[in-house]
Design a protein around this motif. Structure first.
Motif, PDB file in Angstrom:
ATOM      1  N   GLU A  97       7.876 -22.174  -2.695  1.00 43.81           N
ATOM      2  CA  GLU A  97       8.884 -23.233  -3.005  1.00 43.81           C
ATOM      3  C   GLU A  97       9.654 -23.759  -2.005  1.00 43.81           C
ATOM      4  OE1 GLU A  97      12.086 -25.684  -4.373  1.00 43.81           O
ATOM      5  OE2 GLU A  97      12.373 -23.343  -3.442  1.00 43.81           O
ATOM      6  N   PRO A  98      10.624 -22.831  -1.308  1.00 45.51           N
ATOM      7  CA  PRO A  98      11.019 -23.312  -0.079  1.00 45.51           C
ATOM      8  C   PRO A  98      10.559 -23.803   0.850  1.00 45.51           C
ATOM      9  CG  PRO A  98      11.297 -20.748  -0.426  1.00 45.51           C
ATOM     10  CD  PRO A  98      10.824 -21.270  -1.382  1.00 45.51           C
ATOM     11  N   VAL A  99       9.509 -23.388   1.285  1.00 46.82           N
ATOM     12  CA  VAL A  99       8.611 -23.905   2.434  1.00 46.82           C
ATOM     13  C   VAL A  99       8.091 -25.275   2.044  1.00 46.82           C
ATOM     14  CG1 VAL A  99       6.560 -23.455   3.857  1.00 46.82           C
ATOM     15  CG2 VAL A  99       7.799 -21.543   2.980  1.00 46.82           C
ATOM     16  N   ILE A 100       7.456 -25.615   1.035  1.00 46.27           N
ATOM     17  CA  ILE A 100       7.006 -26.799   0.766  1.00 46.27           C
ATOM     18  C   ILE A 100       8.044 -27.746   0.599  1.00 46.27           C
ATOM     19  CG2 ILE A 100       6.023 -28.177  -1.184  1.00 46.27           C
ATOM     20  CD1 ILE A 100       3.993 -25.725  -1.585  1.00 46.27           C
ATOM     21  N   SER A 101       9.315 -27.218   0.076  1.00 52.15           N
ATOM     22  CA  SER A 101      10.438 -28.021  -0.196  1.00 52.15           C
ATOM     23  C   SER A 101      10.927 -28.574   1.095  1.00 52.15           C
ATOM     24  CB  SER A 101      11.407 -27.366  -0.857  1.00 52.15           C
ATOM     25  OG  SER A 101      12.816 -28.252  -0.796  1.00 52.15           O
ATOM     26  N   TRP A 147      -9.307 -33.885   1.698  1.00 52.66           N
ATOM     27  CA  TRP A 147      -7.731 -33.419   1.414  1.00 52.66           C
ATOM     28  C   TRP A 147      -7.888 -31.978   0.745  1.00 52.66           C
ATOM     29  CZ3 TRP A 147      -2.917 -35.354   2.409  1.00 52.66           C
ATOM     30  CH2 TRP A 147      -2.944 -36.513   3.201  1.00 52.66           C
ATOM     31  N   ASN A 148      -6.836 -31.118   1.192  1.00 50.88           N
ATOM     32  CA  ASN A 148      -7.039 -29.665   0.679  1.00 50.88           C
ATOM     33  C   ASN A 148      -5.961 -29.769  -0.625  1.00 50.88           C
ATOM     34  OD1 ASN A 148      -6.815 -27.002   0.059  1.00 50.88           O
ATOM     35  ND2 ASN A 148      -5.471 -26.552   2.220  1.00 50.88           N
ATOM     36  N   ASP A 149      -6.502 -30.548  -1.736  1.00 48.12           N
ATOM     37  CA  ASP A 149      -5.597 -30.583  -2.957  1.00 48.12           C
ATOM     38  C   ASP A 149      -5.703 -29.132  -3.420  1.00 48.12           C
ATOM     39  OD1 ASP A 149      -4.843 -33.150  -2.719  1.00 48.12           O
ATOM     40  OD2 ASP A 149      -6.779 -33.785  -3.523  1.00 48.12           O
ATOM     41  N   ALA A 150      -6.884 -28.151  -3.147  1.00 50.91           N
ATOM     42  CA  ALA A 150      -6.980 -26.894  -3.587  1.00 50.91           C
ATOM     43  C   ALA A 150      -5.728 -25.968  -3.361  1.00 50.91           C
ATOM     44  CB  ALA A 150      -8.134 -26.552  -3.213  1.00 50.91           C
ATOM     45  N   SER A 151      -5.137 -26.290  -2.343  1.00 55.97           N
ATOM     46  CA  SER A 151      -3.887 -25.324  -1.908  1.00 55.97           C
ATOM     47  C   SER A 151      -2.851 -25.586  -2.839  1.00 55.97           C
ATOM     48  CB  SER A 151      -3.825 -25.582  -0.423  1.00 55.97           C
ATOM     49  OG  SER A 151      -3.010 -26.984  -0.289  1.00 55.97           O
ATOM     50  N   LEU A 152      -2.356 -26.569  -3.312  1.00 54.72           N
ATOM     51  CA  LEU A 152      -1.716 -27.090  -4.152  1.00 54.72           C
ATOM     52  C   LEU A 152      -1.800 -26.452  -5.405  1.00 54.72           C
ATOM     53  CD1 LEU A 152      -0.810 -30.873  -3.070  1.00 54.72           C
ATOM     54  CD2 LEU A 152       0.426 -28.683  -2.403  1.00 54.72           C
ATOM     55  N   GLU A 153      -2.945 -26.573  -5.868  1.00 55.58           N
ATOM     56  CA  GLU A 153      -3.596 -25.712  -7.061  1.00 55.58           C
ATOM     57  C   GLU A 153      -3.350 -24.394  -7.033  1.00 55.58           C
ATOM     58  OE1 GLU A 153      -4.097 -27.185 -10.090  1.00 55.58           O
ATOM     59  OE2 GLU A 153      -3.729 -29.167  -9.051  1.00 55.58           O
ATOM     60  N   VAL A 154      -3.556 -23.624  -6.099  1.00 59.05           N
ATOM     61  CA  VAL A 154      -3.404 -22.305  -5.888  1.00 59.05           C
ATOM     62  C   VAL A 154      -1.917 -21.973  -5.930  1.00 59.05           C
ATOM     63  CG1 VAL A 154      -3.556 -20.301  -4.196  1.00 59.05           C
ATOM     64  CG2 VAL A 154      -5.616 -21.841  -4.591  1.00 59.05           C
ATOM     65  N   VAL A 155      -1.212 -22.663  -5.498  1.00 57.70           N
ATOM     66  CA  VAL A 155       0.225 -22.507  -5.339  1.00 57.70           C
ATOM     67  C   VAL A 155       0.924 -22.584  -6.851  1.00 57.70           C
ATOM     68  CG1 VAL A 155       2.523 -23.287  -4.712  1.00 57.70           C
ATOM     69  CG2 VAL A 155       1.084 -22.977  -3.136  1.00 57.70           C
ATOM     70  N   LYS A 156       0.548 -23.547  -7.772  1.00 55.97           N
ATOM     71  CA  LYS A 156       0.698 -23.469  -9.047  1.00 55.97           C
ATOM     72  C   LYS A 156       0.202 -22.337  -9.710  1.00 55.97           C
ATOM     73  CE  LYS A 156       0.476 -28.750  -9.398  1.00 55.97           C
ATOM     74  NZ  LYS A 156      -0.105 -29.829  -9.842  1.00 55.97           N
ATOM     75  N   PRO A 164       0.145 -16.022   2.494  1.00 59.75           N
ATOM     76  CA  PRO A 164       0.856 -16.833   3.470  1.00 59.75           C
ATOM     77  C   PRO A 164       0.294 -17.932   3.900  1.00 59.75           C
ATOM     78  CG  PRO A 164       1.078 -14.496   3.550  1.00 59.75           C
ATOM     79  CD  PRO A 164       0.068 -14.650   2.760  1.00 59.75           C
ATOM     80  N   MET A 165      -1.000 -17.947   4.319  1.00 55.44           N
ATOM     81  CA  MET A 165      -1.545 -19.111   4.864  1.00 55.44           C
ATOM     82  C   MET A 165      -1.958 -20.178   4.019  1.00 55.44           C
ATOM     83  SD  MET A 165      -1.542 -18.778   8.151  1.00 55.44           S
ATOM     84  CE  MET A 165      -2.127 -20.278   8.508  1.00 55.44           C
ATOM     85  N   VAL A 166      -2.273 -19.890   2.606  1.00 51.21           N
ATOM     86  CA  VAL A 166      -2.389 -20.872   1.355  1.00 51.21           C
ATOM     87  C   VAL A 166      -0.854 -21.790   1.535  1.00 51.21           C
ATOM     88  CG1 VAL A 166      -2.997 -21.352  -0.618  1.00 51.21           C
ATOM     89  CG2 VAL A 166      -4.059 -19.690   0.713  1.00 51.21           C
ATOM     90  N   ILE A 167       0.112 -20.728   1.433  1.00 48.88           N
ATOM     91  CA  ILE A 167       1.363 -21.331   1.449  1.00 48.88           C
ATOM     92  C   ILE A 167       1.791 -22.822   2.581  1.00 48.88           C
ATOM     93  CG2 ILE A 167       3.883 -20.990   1.734  1.00 48.88           C
ATOM     94  CD1 ILE A 167       3.426 -18.226   0.336  1.00 48.88           C
ATOM     95  N   TYR A 168       1.108 -22.136   3.872  1.00 46.77           N
ATOM     96  CA  TYR A 168       1.275 -23.047   4.852  1.00 46.77           C
ATOM     97  C   TYR A 168       0.519 -24.187   4.421  1.00 46.77           C
ATOM     98  CZ  TYR A 168       0.582 -25.054   9.470  1.00 46.77           C
ATOM     99  OH  TYR A 168       0.247 -26.007  10.408  1.00 46.77           O
ATOM    100  N   SER A 169      -0.698 -24.008   4.255  1.00 49.23           N
ATOM    101  CA  SER A 169      -1.606 -25.000   3.982  1.00 49.23           C
ATOM    102  C   SER A 169      -1.153 -26.243   2.721  1.00 49.23           C
ATOM    103  CB  SER A 169      -2.936 -24.857   3.419  1.00 49.23           C
ATOM    104  OG  SER A 169      -3.713 -24.038   4.417  1.00 49.23           O
ATOM    105  N   THR A 173      -0.343 -29.887   3.383  1.00 46.34           N
ATOM    106  CA  THR A 173      -0.940 -31.054   2.260  1.00 46.34           C
ATOM    107  C   THR A 173       0.275 -31.830   1.527  1.00 46.34           C
ATOM    108  OG1 THR A 173      -2.781 -29.570   2.019  1.00 46.34           O
ATOM    109  CG2 THR A 173      -2.476 -31.421   0.306  1.00 46.34           C
ATOM    110  N   ALA A 174       1.227 -31.178   1.013  1.00 47.65           N
ATOM    111  CA  ALA A 174       2.352 -31.702   0.495  1.00 47.65           C
ATOM    112  C   ALA A 174       3.316 -32.725   1.237  1.00 47.65           C
ATOM    113  CB  ALA A 174       3.470 -30.691  -0.496  1.00 47.65           C
ATOM    114  N   ALA A 175       3.266 -32.360   2.534  1.00 46.14           N
ATOM    115  CA  ALA A 175       4.320 -33.176   3.604  1.00 46.14           C
ATOM    116  C   ALA A 175       3.584 -34.303   3.825  1.00 46.14           C
ATOM    117  CB  ALA A 175       4.547 -32.344   4.824  1.00 46.14           C
ATOM    118  N   GLU A 176       1.989 -34.212   4.124  1.00 46.55           N
ATOM    119  CA  GLU A 176       1.383 -35.293   4.680  1.00 46.55           C
ATOM    120  C   GLU A 176       1.181 -36.226   3.370  1.00 46.55           C
ATOM    121  OE1 GLU A 176      -2.748 -37.062   6.422  1.00 46.55           O
ATOM    122  OE2 GLU A 176      -2.330 -34.951   6.644  1.00 46.55           O
TER     123      GLU A 176
END
Length: 355
Positions: A97-101, A147-156, A164-169, A173-176
């Motif tokens: 959460e804080p990383v994506i934010s 697009w790596n939409d899958a990474s956002l789904e994994v976080v959910k 950790p590397m999925v968090i980075y991905s 993805t969210a930033a772009e």
């Protein structure tokens, strides 16, 4: 600051590994640069690493919190372009959460500030191949359309249990996505470009003073050179060895700013070489006979695809079932990537004093 330049560019996170080389490339290309850092003292190594003749065209401003409303408003005054490079990068993230934010809010703040300055003509965002390569896929043929939409789904699904590397991905993805959503909603009067490099390697502008200060995406060069870790262990750490030279990344920032009509509304996947640590060991042992007893032998020639181009330059191709297609950047910019063996040699020269 000199006024006899092509224009003034704001580079956020100017003291970082990629950003410092970007500052250098812009200055050498005839631009003035205003670099933002969290504290002014953190930019001292950047100044020290640059030739004194470039200092008059570089200024540094402090932006302690890149998520606070209006944080970049003063920094963008009078600039002609923005390279937003500041971003959270780590292989040890634990809470998404804080990383994506941080990632999404910081780019939004930079875009908001850009929209307040009428002189801004170009906005370049340093995204990542992590925003392209789908999480968990073992076979792929990647280009800018993916697009790596899958990474956002994994976080959910996993929350704080996300690797950790999925968090980075997910953060990239969210930033772009925030970048392109802002374009669609606000239709700004400046060009927008996203650069999506894979692992960035090669010599940093600021020579590292210690092993821990080597950027983690290029530390594999030192690790192979030092010979202290088995190549098999390094291979497990470096799960997919796709690379691009740091100076090519910086060059593409300059290109995107210099030729906005070609770069506007574009993503550029920056990827040159597929190079497992065995290839790195083979290159170092060939180029540096004095280190042959130090660098582990491994199984020479295995696990990678080396060919020789028409110009005699060695190419390190991707396997057909796991491919990054980075040719769009070459075709649009008109300049090829730095040869991979040159990246390794220059990396060795930057790190060998730490042996």
């Amino acid at each position: 600051m000199s006024t006899q330049t092509k224009g003034l560019v704001l580079v956020t996170g100017a003291n970082g590994y990629v950003a410092a080389r970007t500052v250098e490339a812009l200055l050498l290309s005839g631009y003035s640069v205003r670099g933002s850092v969290r504290s002014l003292t953190s930019a001292e190594p950047l100044y020290a690493a640059l030739p004194p003749r470039l200092h008059p065209n570089l200024s540094i401003v402090a932006v302690p919190d890149i998520t606070s409303p209006g944080c970049f408003d003063s920094a963008v005054k009078g600039v002609d372009a923005i390279a937003h490079i500041a971003a959270p990068v780590s292989a040890t993230f634990t809470d998404p959460e804080p990383v994506i934010s941080l990632a999404t809010t910081s780019i939004l703040r930079a875009l908001e500030a850009a929209s307040t300055e009428p002189k801004v003509k170009s906005f370049v965002f340093m995204s990542s191949v992590a925003a392209i390569k789908p999480a968990g896929q073992d076979t792929f043929d990647l280009d800018e359309s993916i697009w790596n939409d899958a990474s956002l789904e994994v976080v959910k699904q996993l929350g704080r249990n996300t690797p950790p590397m999925v968090i980075y991905s997910a953060s990239k993805t969210a930033a772009e996505k925030t970048l392109w959503e802002y374009r669609d909603e606000h239709k700004p009067n400046f060009s927008i470009t996203a650069l999506n490099p894979c692992f960035v390697a090669g010599p940093p502008l600021v020579t590292p003073s210690s092993i821990p200060s080597i950027n983690f995406t290029t530390k594999f060069i030192f690790d192979v050179l030092s010979g202290t870790t088995p190549l098999s262990d390094l291979s497990r750490i470096l799960t997919f060895p796709g690379f691009v030279d740091i100076r090519d990344v910086a060059r593409m920032v300059v290109f995107s700013i210099s030729e906005p009509e070609k770069a506007d509304n574009q993503r550029f996947l920056l990827a040159n070489a597929y190079s497992p640590v065995q290839a790195v060991a083979d290159i170092i042992r060939e180029k540096y006979p004095e280190y042959r007893d130090r660098v582990q032998v491994g199984t020479p020639g295995e696990g990678y695809f080396k060919t020789v181009g028409e110009n005699g330059i060695a190419l390190y191709d991707y396997p057909p079932e796991r491919r990054y297609n980075g040719r769009k950047a070459v075709e649009v910019s008109g300049q090829d990537y730095i040869p991979w063996e040159q990246t390794i040699v220059h990396g060795v020269e930057a790190f060998k004093h730490l042996l």
